[in-house]
Design an enzyme around this catalytic site. Structure first.
Site, PDB file in Angstrom:
ATOM      1  N   GLU A 122       0.918  -0.916   0.093  1.00 56.48           N
ATOM      2  CA  GLU A 122      -0.099  -0.005  -0.054  1.00 56.48           C
ATOM      3  C   GLU A 122       0.968   1.002   0.046  1.00 56.48           C
ATOM      4  OE1 GLU A 122      -3.321  -0.058  -0.001  1.00 56.48           O
ATOM      5  OE2 GLU A 122      -3.742  -2.185   0.385  1.00 56.48           O
ATOM      6  N   CYS A 181      -2.067   9.008   2.314  1.00 58.34           N
ATOM      7  CA  CYS A 181      -1.879   8.511   0.933  1.00 58.34           C
ATOM      8  C   CYS A 181      -2.892   8.862  -0.019  1.00 58.34           C
ATOM      9  CB  CYS A 181      -1.755   7.183   0.999  1.00 58.34           C
ATOM     10  SG  CYS A 181      -3.067   6.096   1.928  1.00 58.34           S
TER      11      CYS A 181
HETATM   12  P1  NAP Z   1       8.716   4.574   4.314  1.00 59.46           P
HETATM   13  O1  NAP Z   1       9.863   5.508   4.656  1.00 59.46           O
HETATM   14  O2  NAP Z   1       8.411   3.788   3.145  1.00 59.46           O
HETATM   15  O3  NAP Z   1       8.263   3.933   5.778  1.00 59.46           O
HETATM   16  C1  NAP Z   1       7.178   2.924   5.895  1.00 59.46           C
HETATM   17  C2  NAP Z   1       7.541   1.740   6.775  1.00 59.46           C
HETATM   18  O4  NAP Z   1       8.684   1.001   6.025  1.00 59.46           O
HETATM   19  C3  NAP Z   1       8.423   2.256   7.979  1.00 59.46           C
HETATM   20  O5  NAP Z   1       7.984   1.203   9.116  1.00 59.46           O
HETATM   21  C4  NAP Z   1      10.165   2.078   7.623  1.00 59.46           C
HETATM   22  O6  NAP Z   1      10.900   2.131   8.770  1.00 59.46           O
HETATM   23  C5  NAP Z   1       9.597   0.985   6.550  1.00 59.46           C
HETATM   24  N1  NAP Z   1      10.824   0.659   5.741  1.00 59.46           N
HETATM   25  C6  NAP Z   1      11.181   1.631   4.753  1.00 59.46           C
HETATM   26  N2  NAP Z   1      12.254   0.929   4.026  1.00 59.46           N
HETATM   27  C7  NAP Z   1      12.243  -0.201   4.364  1.00 59.46           C
HETATM   28  C8  NAP Z   1      13.321  -1.362   4.024  1.00 59.46           C
HETATM   29  N3  NAP Z   1      14.048  -1.086   2.991  1.00 59.46           N
HETATM   30  N4  NAP Z   1      13.066  -2.481   4.699  1.00 59.46           N
HETATM   31  C9  NAP Z   1      12.515  -2.532   5.674  1.00 59.46           C
HETATM   32  N5  NAP Z   1      11.560  -1.637   6.159  1.00 59.46           N
HETATM   33  C10 NAP Z   1      11.563  -0.613   5.672  1.00 59.46           C
HETATM   34  O7  NAP Z   1       7.304   5.456   4.161  1.00 59.46           O
HETATM   35  P2  NAP Z   1       6.954   7.004   4.828  1.00 59.46           P
HETATM   36  O8  NAP Z   1       7.433   8.047   4.238  1.00 59.46           O
HETATM   37  O9  NAP Z   1       7.264   6.690   6.382  1.00 59.46           O
HETATM   38  O10 NAP Z   1       5.351   6.820   4.927  1.00 59.46           O
HETATM   39  C11 NAP Z   1       4.525   7.665   4.239  1.00 59.46           C
HETATM   40  C12 NAP Z   1       4.281   6.869   2.914  1.00 59.46           C
HETATM   41  O11 NAP Z   1       3.094   5.707   3.014  1.00 59.46           O
HETATM   42  C13 NAP Z   1       3.718   7.776   1.951  1.00 59.46           C
HETATM   43  O12 NAP Z   1       3.970   7.502   0.461  1.00 59.46           O
HETATM   44  C14 NAP Z   1       2.170   7.516   1.786  1.00 59.46           C
HETATM   45  O13 NAP Z   1       1.442   7.770   0.563  1.00 59.46           O
HETATM   46  C15 NAP Z   1       2.108   6.060   2.122  1.00 59.46           C
HETATM   47  N6  NAP Z   1       0.960   5.311   2.761  1.00 59.46           N
HETATM   48  C16 NAP Z   1       0.238   4.748   1.853  1.00 59.46           C
HETATM   49  C17 NAP Z   1      -0.938   4.099   2.543  1.00 59.46           C
HETATM   50  C18 NAP Z   1      -1.811   3.105   1.287  1.00 59.46           C
HETATM   51  O14 NAP Z   1      -2.581   2.422   1.977  1.00 59.46           O
HETATM   52  N7  NAP Z   1      -1.669   3.215   0.306  1.00 59.46           N
HETATM   53  C19 NAP Z   1      -1.599   4.331   3.539  1.00 59.46           C
HETATM   54  C20 NAP Z   1      -0.738   5.448   4.309  1.00 59.46           C
HETATM   55  C21 NAP Z   1       0.500   5.792   3.980  1.00 59.46           C
HETATM   56  P3  NAP Z   1      11.486   3.295   9.340  1.00 59.46           P
HETATM   57  O15 NAP Z   1      10.422   4.277   9.848  1.00 59.46           O
HETATM   58  O16 NAP Z   1      12.492   2.746  10.462  1.00 59.46           O
HETATM   59  O17 NAP Z   1      12.222   3.913   8.020  1.00 59.46           O
END
Ligand code: NAP
Length: 474
Positions: A247, A281
């Site tokens: 997601e 998102c």
């Molecule tokens: P993110 O950086 O990808 O982080 C999300 C989660 O993934 C965090 O727990 C992060 O850990 C972890 N993570 C990131 N890279 C990883 C890797 N290589 N290996 C393992 N874990 C990893 O995203 P964000 O910026 O915090 O969140 C916002 C994003 O989420 C936005 O783009 C938003 O649109 C999207 N979102 C989508 C939905 C949907 O349902 N489609 C809903 C809500 C949000 P760390 O925090 O330790 O980096």
């Protein structure tokens, strides 16, 4: 020794020192409130052992046997509404009223699966030319959940509740900036009577996530987050032949058709951008309006944005919360600056607020051309981009001109026609005459770079089941 734990943290640690990358830094004050030691590999192994033992035990138990515990979790969440909400606010800064609404929605999700999963997991009879065929829905094993910070409780609950009823224990790696609410929920699950291993929150780094995904006892991984995070985790899943649901982000279009009800629009459009300080998102990020109504629409948004009151998220009179972190505030500033450098017009706002809290001014941008580098970037904050078009076809073409495909809105008084327009939009969800929404019964998810798979509804329950065919040949 230098340790790179996540996208946000690089640590210099002495030998033997415990790394603490999971921290609650209250976005309203910028002060650290809590920090948690990272889990050791031994703790991770222990969590895998416990979860796997539970999976095997659950395989011999009925779906119905798990219902009372899930209902008890809902009851405890209702009792703890205020405490849970405050933890969410401290972790990522949203308004207390928004956090309370998040807890309420989570209670509804938990109750929905508790009450309906048994029926939804019944065997499915198949029509076959000879013999008898059906498939039974069975658990598959441990699920690794990797979740973001923008809805600290909801993101966990929407994967935990269905998998609990299916019988898939869950390991959780939540965002490093919201450890307190994640741990509070995991503790609550146990306190409500769920068995150990049903949900284990782990303060782990990316390498440990990869190792968990590779473990034979783990059946799948679900991630909500960015494209970057999604691609990394999907790569690990692919390498290890594990099922994954993603997601990811969005650049949702809000299409205003010529016959839109402007009284309704006035109520819906600003909130569709501003809820959760614009960090959703499925926030409406691109507003696409008929050229002759552009000035009027800008005025509508500007009027609403000008009334916003930034301040203490705990104060019910505050209407715009800070962003989740300093890094988020800085990133948004860079994106807005980049947009303006490449010809976008700043109608209002455009700046991070100096002083206490990670606030960003409510901002409106127009005149963004497709060659502007931010044209297809996700802006995570109170920034609305307004586009004018000369026809409905042009509106649809512009909406589809995105690598993302999460959600979107069509505004029209002709509901039949609005649905036809919706069916031409290349996204996973379209809302007619409303902003984004999420309720337990309707599936949530996207296409293109917004990910694959669905959460919530029947699809969310089926995401990690084994549809086990049983065929009796005549
Ligand atoms: P993110 O950086 O990808 O982080 C999300 C989660 O993934 C965090 O727990 C992060 O850990 C972890 N993570 C990131 N890279 C990883 C890797 N290589 N290996 C393992 N874990 C990893 O995203 P964000 O910026 O915090 O969140 C916002 C994003 O989420 C936005 O783009 C938003 O649109 C999207 N979102 C989508 C939905 C949907 O349902 N489609 C809903 C809500 C949000 P760390 O925090 O330790 O980096």
């Amino acid at each position: 020794m230098v340790v790179r734990i996540s996208n946000r943290f690089t640590f210099f640690i002495a030998k033997g020192e415990k790394v603490m990358t999971y921290q609650t830094i209250y976005p309203y004050t910028g002060k650290q409130m809590y920090a948690y030691p990272n889990a050791t590999d031994q703790e991770v192994n222990q969590a895998l052992d416990t979860a796997h033992a539970l999976y095997q035990k659950w395989r011999n138990e009925t779906v119905a046997s798990r219902k009372p515990q899930l209902l008890a979790i809902a009851t405890l969440m209702k009792d703890r509404r205020q405490q849970l909400s405050e933890k969410i606010v401290y972790d990522m800064g949203k308004l207390l009223t928004e956090a309370q609404a998040e807890v309420d929605l989570c209670v509804r999700i938990v109750e929905y699966y508790a009450k309906n999963a048994e029926k939804m997991l019944q065997p499915v009879e198949l029509q076959v030319p000879m013999g008898k065929a059906k498939y039974v829905k069975q658990a598959t094993g441990i699920i690794m959940a990797v979740e973001p910070w923008n809805f600290p409780l909801y993101q966990i609950v929407r994967v935990f509740a269905p998998n609990y009823m299916v019988g898939n224990p869950m390991l959780l790696k939540d965002a490093s900036i919201c450890p307190t609410s994640a741990q509070a929920f995991a503790d609550l699950v146990l306190e409500a009577g769920a068995p150990k291993g049903a949900l284990t929150n782990l303060f782990i780094d990316y390498d440990q996530v990869a190792r968990i995904i590779a473990d034979d006892r783990v059946a799948g991984v679900c991630l909500t987050g960015s494209e970057r995070g999604g691609a990394s985790v999907a790569q690990e899943a692919g390498k290890n032949l594990k099922k994954a649901t993603l997601e990811l982000g969005g650049n949702d279009a809000f299409i205003v058709l010529a016959d839109a009800d402007w009284n309704l629009l006035r109520k819906v459009a600003p909130a569709a951008r501003l809820d959760n300080a614009g960090q959703v998102c499925t926030s409406s990020k691109r507003f696409i309006v008929p050229a002759e109504q552009k000035a009027e629409f800008i005025e509508l948004m500007q009027t609403a944005f000008s009334k916003l009151k930034m301040g203490n998220p705990m104060n019910p009179e505050t209407t715009l919360a800070p962003l989740s972190s300093k890094a988020a505030q800085q990133k948004l500033q860079q994106q807005v600056d980049l947009a303006v450098q490449h010809g976008a017009r700043l109608v209002m706002g455009g700046h991070a607020v100096t002083g206490q809290g990670f606030f960003f001014e409510p901002t409106i941008l127009t005149d963004i051309t497709p060659d502007n580098p931010i044209f297809d970037q996700e802006l995570f904050g109170p920034v609305a981009m307004i586009y004018a078009v000369d026809s409905e076809d042009e509106a649809i073409k512009l909406a589809n001109n995105s690598k993302f495909g999460l959600g979107g809105t069509v505004f029209s008084q002709n509901l039949e026609h609005a649905q036809q327009v919706a069916s031409r939009i290349e996204t996973g969800m379209t809302f007619i005459n409303s902003g984004w929404d999420s309720i337990p019964e309707i599936p949530f998810g996207g296409v293109k770079h917004s990910g694959f798979g669905r959460e919530l509804g029947m699809q969310g329950l089926d995401a990690f089941v084994n549809e086990h065919l049983i065929y009796i040949k005549d």
